[in-house]
Scaffold this active site. Sequence first.
Site, short mmCIF file in Angstrom:
data_model
loop_
_atom_site.label_atom_id
_atom_site.label_comp_id
_atom_site.label_asym_id
_atom_site.label_seq_id
_atom_site.Cartn_x
_atom_site.Cartn_y
_atom_site.Cartn_z
N ARG A 25 0.85 -1.20 0.00
CA ARG A 25 0.00 0.00 0.00
C ARG A 25 0.88 1.23 0.00
O ARG A 25 1.74 1.38 0.85
CB ARG A 25 -0.89 0.03 1.24
CG ARG A 25 -1.97 -1.00 1.19
CD ARG A 25 -2.89 -0.92 2.37
NE ARG A 25 -3.69 -2.13 2.38
CZ ARG A 25 -4.43 -2.53 3.40
NH1 ARG A 25 -4.49 -1.81 4.49
NH2 ARG A 25 -5.13 -3.64 3.31
N SER A 124 -7.85 -1.10 1.13
CA SER A 124 -8.82 -1.37 2.19
C SER A 124 -9.53 -0.12 2.70
O SER A 124 -10.26 0.52 1.99
CB SER A 124 -8.10 -2.13 3.30
OG SER A 124 -9.02 -2.57 4.26
N HIS A 125 -9.24 0.23 3.96
CA HIS A 125 -9.93 1.33 4.63
C HIS A 125 -9.19 2.65 4.49
O HIS A 125 -9.60 3.64 5.07
CB HIS A 125 -10.07 0.98 6.11
CG HIS A 125 -8.77 0.54 6.70
ND1 HIS A 125 -8.24 -0.72 6.45
CD2 HIS A 125 -7.88 1.18 7.47
CE1 HIS A 125 -7.06 -0.82 7.07
NE2 HIS A 125 -6.83 0.32 7.69
N ASP A 300 -15.96 -1.04 5.01
CA ASP A 300 -14.82 -0.24 4.56
C ASP A 300 -14.73 -0.28 3.03
O ASP A 300 -15.61 -0.83 2.36
CB ASP A 300 -13.51 -0.71 5.21
CG ASP A 300 -13.05 -2.06 4.70
OD1 ASP A 300 -13.90 -2.85 4.25
OD2 ASP A 300 -11.83 -2.34 4.76
N ASP A 302 -13.08 -1.92 0.75
CA ASP A 302 -13.16 -3.18 0.02
C ASP A 302 -14.16 -4.14 0.65
O ASP A 302 -14.22 -5.32 0.28
CB ASP A 302 -11.77 -3.83 -0.11
CG ASP A 302 -11.15 -4.17 1.23
OD1 ASP A 302 -11.47 -3.49 2.23
OD2 ASP A 302 -10.35 -5.12 1.30
N ASP A 304 -14.53 -5.72 3.42
CA ASP A 304 -14.28 -6.88 4.28
C ASP A 304 -14.49 -6.52 5.76
O ASP A 304 -14.74 -7.39 6.57
CB ASP A 304 -12.89 -7.50 4.04
CG ASP A 304 -11.76 -6.51 4.17
OD1 ASP A 304 -12.01 -5.29 4.34
OD2 ASP A 304 -10.59 -6.95 4.09
N ARG A 305 -14.40 -5.24 6.09
CA ARG A 305 -14.66 -4.84 7.48
C ARG A 305 -16.12 -4.51 7.70
O ARG A 305 -16.85 -4.21 6.74
CB ARG A 305 -13.84 -3.59 7.83
CG ARG A 305 -12.37 -3.84 7.88
CD ARG A 305 -11.64 -2.62 8.39
NE ARG A 305 -10.23 -2.96 8.58
CZ ARG A 305 -9.37 -2.21 9.21
NH1 ARG A 305 -9.74 -1.04 9.72
NH2 ARG A 305 -8.12 -2.60 9.35
N THR A 368 -2.21 -10.57 14.61
CA THR A 368 -3.04 -9.73 13.75
C THR A 368 -2.81 -10.07 12.28
O THR A 368 -1.67 -10.22 11.86
CB THR A 368 -2.68 -8.25 14.01
OG1 THR A 368 -3.06 -7.95 15.34
CG2 THR A 368 -3.39 -7.33 13.05
N GLU A 387 -11.63 -10.08 14.58
CA GLU A 387 -10.57 -9.21 15.07
C GLU A 387 -11.18 -7.91 15.58
O GLU A 387 -12.22 -7.46 15.09
CB GLU A 387 -9.62 -8.87 13.93
CG GLU A 387 -8.86 -10.04 13.38
CD GLU A 387 -7.87 -9.60 12.32
OE1 GLU A 387 -6.69 -9.49 12.65
OE2 GLU A 387 -8.28 -9.35 11.19
N SER A 389 -10.24 -5.12 14.88
CA SER A 389 -10.16 -4.11 13.83
C SER A 389 -11.36 -4.20 12.88
O SER A 389 -11.21 -4.01 11.68
CB SER A 389 -8.84 -4.27 13.07
OG SER A 389 -8.71 -5.61 12.61
N LYS A 400 -11.96 -11.84 5.73
CA LYS A 400 -13.07 -11.40 6.57
C LYS A 400 -14.15 -10.86 5.64
O LYS A 400 -13.89 -10.54 4.48
CB LYS A 400 -12.60 -10.37 7.58
CG LYS A 400 -11.91 -9.15 6.99
CD LYS A 400 -11.44 -8.28 8.14
CE LYS A 400 -10.51 -7.19 7.67
NZ LYS A 400 -9.15 -7.69 7.41
C1 G6P Z 1 -6.00 -5.59 7.80
C2 G6P Z 1 -6.00 -7.07 7.96
C3 G6P Z 1 -6.56 -7.44 9.28
C4 G6P Z 1 -5.82 -6.76 10.38
C5 G6P Z 1 -5.74 -5.30 10.15
C6 G6P Z 1 -4.78 -4.75 11.15
O1 G6P Z 1 -7.31 -5.10 7.80
O2 G6P Z 1 -6.75 -7.65 6.93
O3 G6P Z 1 -6.51 -8.81 9.42
O4 G6P Z 1 -6.43 -6.95 11.62
O5 G6P Z 1 -5.29 -5.03 8.86
O6 G6P Z 1 -4.33 -3.55 10.77
P1 G6P Z 1 -3.17 -2.85 11.53
O7 G6P Z 1 -3.20 -1.50 10.92
O8 G6P Z 1 -3.56 -2.84 12.99
O9 G6P Z 1 -1.92 -3.63 11.29
ZN ZN Z 2 -10.68 -3.83 4.12
#
Ligand code: G6P
Ligand code: ZN
Length: 583
Positions: A25, A124-125, A300, A302, A304-305, A368, A387, A389, A400
């Site tokens: 990213r 992602s987010h 989010d 994509d 998945d969240r 994580t 998770e 998150s 997810k």
């Molecule tokens: C992504 C992954 C998750 C993870 C998250 C953590 O969304 O798919 O599995 O929990 O990142 O993000 P971080 O910014 O806390 O590393």
């Molecule tokens: Zn995502």
Amino acid sequence: MVMFSVTRKQSAPIDGQKPGTSGLRKKVKVFMQPHYLQNFVQSTFNALTKDKVRGATLVVSGDGRYYSKDAIQIIIKMAAANGVRRIWVGQNGLLSTPAVSAVIRERVGVDGSKASGAFILTASHNPGGPHEDFGIKYNMENGGPAPEGITDKIYENTKTINEYLIAEDLPDVDIAAIGVTSFGGPEGQFDVEIFDSASDYVKLMKSIFDFKSIRKLLSSPNFSFCYDALHGVGGAYAKPIFVEELGAQESSLLNCTPKEDFGGGHPDPNLTYAKELVARMGLGKLDSQGEPPEFGAAADGDADRNMVLGKRFFVTPSDSVAIIAANAVESIPYFSSGLKGVARSMPTSAALDVVAKHLKLKFFEVPTGWKFFGNLMDAGLCSICGEESFGTGSDHIREKDGIWAVLAWLSIIAYKNKENLSGGKLVTVEDIVRNHWAIYGRHYYTRYDYENVDAGAAKELMAYLVKLQSSLPEVNKIVKGIHSDVSNVASADEFEYKDPVDGSISKHQGIRYLFEDGSRLVFRLSGTGSEGATIRLYIEQYEKDSSKTGRDSQEALAPLVDVALKLSKMQEFTGRSAPTVIT
Ligand code: G6P
Ligand code: ZN
């Protein structure tokens, strides 16, 4: 048939192409540098075994963020040149991350083919647009993210790359039009198939949940519903599922048109960024007029969240997975014969642990990152996982799944209300959560995020916390000096995980301070940011006494928060007097 030729382009390594927790990213302008995306894609092809490239069928799509359309054309041309047989693209390049996983696992192409992997184009987010983030990750044949062995190889390849293959004369493919376009190359035919983004995923959801009972809930005068896709790709699924299949009103969909820049917003479903939904649910500073809906959810970029809300009520992701696990067998047909096991990531609260114990389920605590759950699922050890998150999911795919989580909640609400949908008092989201706490106890939980902190300062803070762990008496002296009534730290370590399936070991997965009363402080550096460092501080306290589970969470946690901030010297190291986001 249009013919193409293969060009070998000279290239050279570009620094910083190490994939993070979920792929590479970076800012869009970084990706737009000459050869940047191409180097990463070729390094990925070179990291895979030959049969996963030559003659293979691969999916390329994502959350539709800015630069996706250009990236898809580049990847199509490189795939053709590398001997890939077919590329599948969701219409307009849109596929949610869970839908990609479903497509790899379930979809059969018009000619009977099956996919063996995917390039998912998403950050992602993270925000999107010309000045924001782009991202790319590779998923494997099981539908899950590439394991570390592969991502390490990709990174090594990016450090030595000197050429990539591309079919420069292959014309751009119209990704808006469903259908197959065939080309001829030096190694034979190459097809690009554009297909409907939602239909495979909708089919899978219908095989998991009882759509009839959810439909009944959504049409009940007692119930009201709201879904906010934050202009991410979730919007492409919200209408077919919630409106067309389940009969929700179109007006219950917020921000469900996917946009390249997510409408200028931050597509992260939490109480800070999902402002419109939060206001509509009666949880904002400036709430919308009128009675809030009974149920609200957001996704989010994509999709998945997920964030799940009741009327004026926030469900923490840690509670959400525990509640889904506790109710899945009765409420969701897919789980009717029982759960194989459950799992959570280390910083996620222990609410799920208590459910696992009560229900005598296999339980796993993993680092994580969703990929760790995938191994357990492939081995048949885990059915539901989550998770903190805002990620929740099951073994129906290997990512997810935000919409799955919403459907799981709707299934539980429908089940709890099966007697009183036409009248009587609704069992609300809040009732379900409070009732859960009364049975299992409550894990008060909050997360403090310090975003875009100086990377050096963040490292120093972490090093300081590790060093502090060598003397528990010293730690306890500090803790008691801050709040004498906070319990003692019983142990402190850096979380390390040995995968029970492949035996691989992951070290340095977060710094833990574990208190005698079950409270925990966890410090981690985010693996998903694209600039500076993000420090995450997770604070948790367990309350078994059902007369004390109804407190305000920030208030209940205040002493522990104070201890965490002072113990870590947060302000001293980061210069920040307050976190960027509190969830
Ligand atoms: C992504 C992954 C998750 C993870 C998250 C953590 O969304 O798919 O599995 O929990 O990142 O993000 P971080 O910014 O806390 O590393
Ligand atoms: Zn995502």
